[in-house]
Each structure stands twice: as C-alpha cells, then as structure tokens.
Design a protein around this motif. Structure first.
Motif, short mmCIF file in Angstrom:
data_model
loop_
_atom_site.label_atom_id
_atom_site.label_comp_id
_atom_site.label_asym_id
_atom_site.label_seq_id
_atom_site.Cartn_x
_atom_site.Cartn_y
_atom_site.Cartn_z
N ARG A 491 -36.07 5.25 -13.43
CA ARG A 491 -36.35 4.41 -12.26
C ARG A 491 -35.47 4.76 -11.08
O ARG A 491 -35.90 4.61 -9.93
N GLU A 492 -34.25 5.20 -11.36
CA GLU A 492 -33.29 5.41 -10.29
C GLU A 492 -33.32 6.80 -9.68
O GLU A 492 -32.63 7.04 -8.69
N GLN A 493 -34.11 7.72 -10.23
CA GLN A 493 -34.14 9.05 -9.64
C GLN A 493 -34.72 9.00 -8.23
O GLN A 493 -35.72 8.33 -7.97
N GLU A 494 -34.08 9.70 -7.30
CA GLU A 494 -34.53 9.72 -5.91
C GLU A 494 -35.81 10.55 -5.79
O GLU A 494 -36.07 11.43 -6.61
N PRO A 495 -36.60 10.30 -4.75
CA PRO A 495 -37.83 11.09 -4.56
C PRO A 495 -37.58 12.59 -4.48
O PRO A 495 -38.43 13.39 -4.88
N ASN A 496 -36.40 13.01 -3.99
CA ASN A 496 -36.12 14.45 -3.88
C ASN A 496 -35.61 15.05 -5.18
O ASN A 496 -35.31 16.25 -5.24
N GLY A 497 -35.48 14.23 -6.24
CA GLY A 497 -35.05 14.74 -7.54
C GLY A 497 -33.61 14.48 -7.89
O GLY A 497 -33.20 14.67 -9.03
N SER A 498 -32.81 14.07 -6.92
CA SER A 498 -31.39 13.82 -7.18
C SER A 498 -31.17 12.40 -7.69
O SER A 498 -32.09 11.59 -7.77
N TRP A 499 -29.92 12.12 -8.03
CA TRP A 499 -29.50 10.76 -8.36
C TRP A 499 -28.28 10.40 -7.52
O TRP A 499 -27.41 11.23 -7.28
N PHE A 500 -28.22 9.14 -7.13
CA PHE A 500 -27.10 8.62 -6.35
C PHE A 500 -25.84 8.59 -7.20
O PHE A 500 -25.88 8.20 -8.37
N GLY A 501 -24.71 8.95 -6.61
CA GLY A 501 -23.43 8.93 -7.31
C GLY A 501 -22.55 7.81 -6.81
O GLY A 501 -22.03 7.89 -5.70
N ARG A 502 -22.36 6.78 -7.59
CA ARG A 502 -21.58 5.62 -7.16
C ARG A 502 -20.08 5.90 -7.11
O ARG A 502 -19.39 5.51 -6.17
N TRP A 503 -19.55 6.60 -8.11
CA TRP A 503 -18.10 6.76 -8.22
C TRP A 503 -17.63 8.16 -7.86
O TRP A 503 -16.42 8.44 -7.93
N GLY A 504 -18.53 9.04 -7.50
CA GLY A 504 -18.17 10.38 -7.04
C GLY A 504 -19.11 10.78 -5.93
O GLY A 504 -20.25 10.30 -5.85
N THR A 505 -18.67 11.69 -5.07
CA THR A 505 -19.44 12.05 -3.88
C THR A 505 -20.41 13.17 -4.20
O THR A 505 -20.00 14.27 -4.53
N ASN A 506 -21.58 12.92 -3.96
CA ASN A 506 -22.38 11.71 -4.10
C ASN A 506 -23.56 12.09 -4.95
O ASN A 506 -23.55 11.89 -6.14
N TYR A 507 -24.58 12.68 -4.31
CA TYR A 507 -25.77 13.04 -5.08
C TYR A 507 -25.49 14.18 -6.05
O TYR A 507 -26.11 14.25 -7.12
N ILE A 508 -24.56 15.08 -5.69
CA ILE A 508 -24.19 16.13 -6.65
C ILE A 508 -23.57 15.50 -7.89
O ILE A 508 -23.89 15.86 -9.03
N TYR A 509 -22.69 14.52 -7.67
CA TYR A 509 -22.02 13.84 -8.78
C TYR A 509 -23.03 13.07 -9.63
O TYR A 509 -23.02 13.15 -10.87
N GLY A 510 -23.89 12.31 -8.98
CA GLY A 510 -24.87 11.52 -9.72
C GLY A 510 -25.84 12.40 -10.49
O GLY A 510 -26.23 12.09 -11.63
N THR A 511 -26.26 13.52 -9.89
CA THR A 511 -27.22 14.40 -10.54
C THR A 511 -26.59 15.12 -11.72
O THR A 511 -27.22 15.27 -12.78
#
Length: 654
Positions: A491-511
């Motif tokens: 559900r949380e995957q972004e439309p561009n394929g990445s994931w948001f990173g709450r505790w690290g910067t940012n989409y690289i961390y979440g992905t």
C-alpha cells in the motif's frame, strides 16, 4: 571470477574493479572499523544535529545563571562554524536557512558575547528579518523566547498542565502522542504552568530580530495549516487562553504532581529522561521551577545526563549531541563486519553481539505497554539505557545480528525480541518505532504541534526491518504478522516505485529497506513491485556511479530538487537494495561499488558531511558519523561474497 548466470568474467564487466582492489577495500575498511570497537565489544560514533541543540544548551545555562565559560565557548565555536552562506543556520549540511534554528543560534551567540555588529551576526540578523522576523518562529522557539521575556506568553499556544489529569480514553491523553513528544512535553507543561523568567544574568535580548515590537504582534500562528480541524483547534486555544488562569488550583497541583512522578520514574539515571536532549533540558527547568536545590539528587542526575551529551571536537569546538546511539551503532557494525566473513571479523561481530545481549530490556513494561499490556518486554533501546522506551527498529536489527553471529548461543534473547516485535505490530500491519497504533493524526493539527511530529505512526523502513527479522528467523510470507506487514508495504509504495524513508534520507533509504524486507520473505526479483523499485533506483544513479539525496525531498513540492552529490552511505543503501533485488550483475551495481572503492579516506573508510538521517522530517535532521564507516563496508563486502559464490539472493533480512 564469473558473474552468476552470465558466464562473464568480472573484469569484462568493469575493468576498474579488480579482485585485488575489491579485496583490499573490504579488508582495509574492516580493519579500520574493528579498530574503532571498544574493548567491551560495542561501537559508538558521534551523532550530530543542527545548531539548535548547542544553542539551547547555551541558553539553558543563561536561564539558570549557571554559565560554564569553557563549555559556552566551545558550543559557540561549533555554532559559528555551521553558519550558512545565506547568513542563517540550516537544518542539515548544505541546506538553506531555517528561521527558528537561526533565531536560536543568533540568540545563543549574543548571550555568549558575540557583538551584534560582528559580520556573522549582522548577516544572520539581516537573514532573519528578510524571512519575516522572529515572530514567525515555530512554537518551541517561541516558548524559549517567552521564557526570556522576548515575547508575551500570548504568543505561545496554551497547553495547560491539567491535561495530565484527563482519563486514558481522552482524545488528548499523553499515551496518544509519541515517546519523544511525551518525554519532552510532560516536564515542559510544568514549566509553562509556572511561566518563569530566565535569570539571564547578562540581560541579553534580541528585539532587533523582530520586524515589529513583539508586544504588537497580532497573529502568532506559524503553521500554514488552514483546515477546518486546524481552525477548530485554534478556537479551542483561544478559549483555553481565557479560562486557564481561572482553573482550580487543586487540579493544577494534582497535574504537576503527576508530571513530577512521570518524570522521576523515567529519569533513567545519567542517561536522562527519554535519553534525548530536549527532554533532559525541560526536566532541568522543571526541577528549577519547582524550587529543587541544585544539589537535589534528581536535579544533579538530570544535569549530569545532559553533560554526557557534550563532545569536545577539533579546534576547540564542542558538539552537543541530541542523544547517544551505541545500540544502533553496534548492531549495524555487527552486520557490516559479519558480512566480511574473516575469522577476525566474525570474532568482532560476536563480541558486539554479546555486548548487545546485555542491553535487552526484559523486566520493564515501558510506555509501549499502555497499548499492548499483555506483551512481555524484550526489546532494545537506541541508547546505553532507556528501559521505558525500547524501539522496534533497534530490536529488529539487533535480533538479525544475533541470529547471524550465533543463533544457538543467543536463542533466548532472539526469541524474546521476536515475541516483542510481533506484539508491537499495529492494526494496519505496519510497525511504528516505539508504540503500536500511535496514529491519532488529528493531534498534529493542534497549534502546539506546528512541527507536525507529535506522533509515531507505522513506517515503511521500520516495517520492512521487522518483516526481514521475522523472515530471517524462518517465518514465511503466509505467516499472519508477515502477511499483514507485506500488505502494508504494498500500500505504501509510491507511484514511481520508491518508498518513503522516515528515519533515513529519504526515498533511497526507504527503498533499500523495503527491498531487503521483500527479498528476505521470498518476494521474487521479477515481482512488479520489486521491478518498479529497481527501475527507480537505477534512474537515480549519478554519473559518478554513486547515489545522493538531500533533506529537501521531505517537502512534497521539492522532490524534483533532491538530486544531490553522491554520498557513501546512500550509495551503499542503493547497492544493498539492488543486490537484494537480484541485481548483483547489473553494470549499475558495479559502478556503485567502484564509486565506493575510489572514494575512501586514508584510514580505509569514507568521509561524509551530509546529514543522511532524520529525527523529524522537515524539522530535525541527523548526521550519524558512523554511517560512512559502516554501510559502505557492508555493501562492498556483500558484493564480494555474492560475486565469489555466484549468488543471486541475499540470505539475510538486511
């Protein structure tokens, strides 16, 4: 050495990566990291925040009239060295002026004796005025200004201490806010009830930072939120400002007693309330407001806890850390050296694991038990000690490290950690960091919460780590906790394929986090969810082979501006994510590894000034000095292992 499933020699893929170069990089970095390990097995690295923390430390000394000239001088030097080219102080390295941070930094430097006509002070003052003046600061800065008599108390939202008398079912009970908000707010409510004036022995003020006199400011609301809910809460705030002086004294006394009991029960020795600077500072002010003498044991303990955060640096500077990170640093370092695989590295990881086992919280039903009363303790904190507040992220990473380093020897702590993690899963399938179901989002609309970080809802990065831990321990995708966690990630995957990173910067961390969790539980590389994430990571690679992302990506309208110079830690995250997705043979992976090999320092590790982590997105950023010592080694060691053994799958949950 042949690439898996290709029959191609690694030298044909990228002649710049020879086996000898790769081995030398892994082994020298491993030696350097092991040399930084303490004799008892643990690692700890500096944890740096923006200028807000040292500024608040200086101003607290002036609030109490307990000025230590040496400490003040060192903190002031640190603040000066971090001023931006625009005249202000940013929230992260290379960022633009943050108004509240700049006002605090200017105030602290003026209190420390910097003349207002000094060039750096003049530039800061002009920058503040150009951005609307000090009246536009956030709530916590305005509270500090009110304590020093720089603004009237009507410039601060009303938070009556009597809210501590409300029952647990109340929509504004403290159990509904995050651990960090709880520990910061409870002592602060007592301070706000007393409305003390700082002793301020040098009589320092900053009226020059206001575009109009503070007593003539009409609208003090700094939050841009203009929703119906926000307007409702602002109306409630106006009502409370009228009735607060008339509230019964008996209720106030009872609430203050509750606050003192809450704080004292969680004082946590010399590791401090919540083991975080803002809570410690507010505790010191609370005890002062209540008339505790300086030699009162609780007051002494609180002061010593804050002093432990001071870290002398080169050039006479002193850093005031927001907290200490030994459990997190040690757990991550254990993974990195375990990845190296040599006897020395394995012994180092085992020593670190043994140290971690001793930090498990087994007998303290912390605040998390308010929501999960039937779950046994078994988590790990972030700091040396913080028994009321273990967190799921540290616990998952520690359990995975223990499992890698000696599953049989550590079977009992692993099982207790696993049990606690499953017990802290939220009802939507995800995991928050410190509490389950901490999702009262309406509270972020109250005027006091203009920073938007009052809550601890489930996040992708923490959820992925918990899934990875369960998978590493043998739980499959159809296991109830894993299945609901996987659905949360979908559900949380972004439309561009990445994931948001709450505790690290940012989409690289979440992905990276999500791909590791998905891989661990058996989601195949050809899965569309994985393919979209891989495509996104590949699209973000810089021409030099590395990856970089800035703090501006936390502003939705600034995501397009987040292409930054490559950093070692973010490059490592991207590589670990690609390898988890079966992309070890991708030329992009080789280019990333080459970037890391070619950008080492003289010690064999990596340098990194960027803040690649966050406390609160858009509000508070962090620079873990250990990240460039740990993650790049982890990535190149994994690359070496997978290439040597012809692997296409990562055997671990991280």
């Amino acid at each position: 050495m042949l690439l898996p499933n290709t029959g191609t020699d690694i030298h044909e893929l990228n002649p710049a990566i020879s086996v000898a170069n790769l081995n030398e990089a892994v082994e020298s970095a491993a030696r350097a990291l092991i040399q930084l390990q303490h004799s008892d097995g643990h690692w700890i690295f500096p944890l740096e925040a923006d200028a807000t923390i040292p500024a608040e430390h200086i101003l607290l000394q002036h609030f109490l009239d307990e000025i230590d000239p040496e400490v003040e001088s060192g903190l002031a030097a640190f603040i000066r060295s971090h001023q931006g080219e625009d005249g202000g102080w940013p929230l992260f390295h290379g960022g633009t002026l943050d108004l509240s941070c700049t006002v605090k930094a200017y105030f602290a430097l003026k209190a420390a004796g910097d003349p207002v006509d000094a060039p750096h002070m003049k530039r800061a003052r002009e920058a503040v005025l150009a951005h609307g003046g000090a009246a536009r600061c956030n709530v916590f800065t305005r509270i500090l200004l009110a304590l020093f008599g720089q603004i009237p108390w009507r410039g601060v939202p009303v938070m009556p201490v009597e809210i501590l008398n409300l029952p647990a079912w109340s929509p504004v009970h403290i159990s509904r806010i995050s651990y960090w908000s709880r520990t910061v707010v409870v002592p602060l409510l007592v301070v706000m009830a007393h409305k003390p004036q700082a002793r301020n022995p040098r009589g320092i003020g900053i009226s020059e930072l206001f575009t109009v006199p503070a007593d003539r400011v009409v609208d003090w609301h700094s939050a841009p939120d203009d929703t119906a809910l926000a307007r409702l809460f602002r109306g409630i705030d106006s009502f409370l400002s009228l009735i607060e002086p008339r509230l019964p004294k008996s209720g106030r006394r009872a609430a203050i007693d509750r606050a003192v009991k809450f704080v004292t029960e969680r004082l946590n020795g010399e590791d401090g309330l919540g083991a975080i600077f803002p809570a410690m500072a507010n505790t010191i002010m609370m005890y002062d407001c209540l008339g505790y003498p300086a030699d009162h044991p609780d007051a002494v303990t609180a002061r010593r806890a804050m002093d432990k955060l001071l870290l002398p640096m080169d050039g006479g500077e002193i850093m005031c850390q927001p907290c200490l990170s030994p459990v997190w640093d040690t757990a991550l370092a254990c993974h990195a050296v375990a990845e190296v695989g040599t006897p020395e590295a394995r012994q180092s990881a085992l020593a670190g694991s043994a140290w971690l086992v001793e930090r498990q919280v087994l007998d303290e039903p912390g605040d998390w038990s308010w929501r999960r009363p039937n779950v046994r303790p078994g988590g790990w904190p972030f700091q040396y000690a913080n028994p009321h507040y273990p967190d799921t992220d540290d616990t998952a990473v520690v359990v995975m490290a223990l499992d890698r380093c000696g599953a049989e020897e550590f079977a009992e702590p692993i099982e207790r950690g696993r049990e606690w993690i499953e017990g802290l899963q939220s009802s939507n399938g995800g995991w928050g960091a410190f509490d389950a179901d901490n999702c009262a989002h309406y509270l972020n609309h109250i005027p006091f919460a203009d920073h938007g970080a009052l809550l601890d809802p489930p996040t992708v990065d923490v959820t992925a780590r918990c899934i990875g831990m369960l998978a590493q321990l043998g739980f499959k995708a159809d296991h109830k906790s894993v299945a609901s966690g996987l659905e949360f990630l979908r559900r949380e995957q972004e439309p561009n394929g990445s994931w948001f990173g709450r505790w690290g910067t940012n989409y690289i961390y979440g992905t990276w986090s999500a791909l590791c969790g998905l891989n661990a539980v058996g989601i195949r590389p050809e899965n569309p969810m994985v393919r979209r994430a891989v495509d996104w990571l590949l699209s973000r690679q810089n021409p030099d082979g590395g990856w970089g992302e800035g703090g501006v990506s936390y502003w939705p309208d600034r995501i397009a501006d987040d292409r930054c110079a490559s950093t070692p830690s973010q490059t490592a995250w991207a590589l670990l994510g690609l390898m988890a997705a079966g992309e070890v043979a991708n030329p992009a992976t080789a280019r990333g590894v080459r970037f890391l090999i070619e950008n080492r320092n003289a010690a064999g590790l990596w340098d990194e000034e960027d803040f690649t982590a966050v406390g609160f997105p858009r509000v508070f950023y962090l620079r873990y000095h250990g990240y460039p010592a740990i993650f790049p080694l982890w990535a190149i060691a994994r690359y070496r292992t997978m290439m040597e053994e012809g692997q296409r799958e990562v055997p671990w949950g991280l």
